[in-house]
Design an enzyme around this catalytic site. Structure first.
Site, short mmCIF file in Angstrom:
data_model
loop_
_atom_site.label_atom_id
_atom_site.label_comp_id
_atom_site.label_asym_id
_atom_site.label_seq_id
_atom_site.Cartn_x
_atom_site.Cartn_y
_atom_site.Cartn_z
N HIS A 157 1.75 4.35 -2.86
CA HIS A 157 1.73 5.81 -2.64
C HIS A 157 2.95 6.47 -3.26
CE1 HIS A 157 -1.62 6.95 -0.08
NE2 HIS A 157 -1.37 5.99 0.79
N HIS A 192 0.84 -1.21 0.00
CA HIS A 192 0.00 0.00 0.00
C HIS A 192 0.88 1.26 0.00
CE1 HIS A 192 -3.67 2.31 1.58
NE2 HIS A 192 -2.69 3.15 1.78
N GLU A 193 1.91 1.27 0.86
CA GLU A 193 2.77 2.46 0.97
C GLU A 193 3.63 2.65 -0.28
OE1 GLU A 193 1.98 4.53 3.14
OE2 GLU A 193 0.78 3.11 4.29
ZN ZN Z 1 -2.55 5.16 2.23
#
Ligand code: ZN
Length: 190
Positions: free
Chosen positions: A153, A149-150
């Site tokens: 980003h 998830h990171e």
């Molecule tokens: Zn996030």
């Protein structure tokens, strides 16, 4: 220092992060602030884009989430996860592996919005730590999900891009409201 977390609708969330070439005192200060901000927001991860800086830098801490365990392996040996938290990843390169796993996900840039996301269950990670040393590990569970998830980003990818079409359709009014609220705040800034 606790930093304001950028919300969905801010253009920085769509920017690919620049590589960090040197661990300067400014970078060290930013890392400390990001860890403090993540802990304050009770998040398990925070990417530089989320505090308004498009950089290849993220911090994670999954220690407190007891009901969603993770393991971390270094050079084939299981290590004490808690001893490696908070985890700082600079210029990370990841290779998601393993069977697809569907689980709930949220994001500090999308308050109150949660959805099931399917991702490969394991991740191979190579990155620099806060001291600029190369670290390599394999992880699963929540840590694997959070790392993926990171790192998304850091490449301008958001969890809404990974949602099933029907889920995103259901969340459409909330997402539109959040985006409009963020844009209204940005428009007021000089
Ligand atoms: Zn996030």
């Amino acid at each position: 220092m606790i930093l304001p977390v950028v919300k969905y609708g801010h253009p920085v969330l769509r920017k690919k992060g620049a590589r960090i070439e040197a661990i300067t005192p400014e970078v060290k200060a930013l890392i400390a602030d990001m860890i403090e901000t993540m802990h304050d927001a009770l998040g398990v991860g925070l990417a530089a884009q989320q505090i308004g800086q498009a950089l290849q830098l993220t911090v994670l801490d999954v220690r407190e989430v007891k009901d969603r365990p993770s393991t971390m392996t270094v050079a084939g040996k299981l290590v004490d996860l808690a001893a490696h938290m908070p985890l700082v990843l600079i210029n990370p390169e990841i290779k998601p592996t393993g069977a697809p796993d569907t689980g709930p996900e949220g994001c500090l840039s999308f308050p109150e919005i949660y959805a099931d996301i399917t991702r490969p269950s394991e991740t191979e990670v190579t990155a620099l730590d806060a001291e600029g040393r190369t670290i390599r590990f394999h992880c699963d569970g929540l840590l694997s999900r959070a790392v993926q998830h990171e790192v998304d980003h850091l490449n301008g990818i958001l969890f809404i891009d990974r949602m099933e079409k029907a889920t995103k359709e259901e969340l459409k009014p909330e997402l539109a409201d959040l985006q409009a609220a963020t844009k209204a705040v940005l428009a007021k800034k000089p």
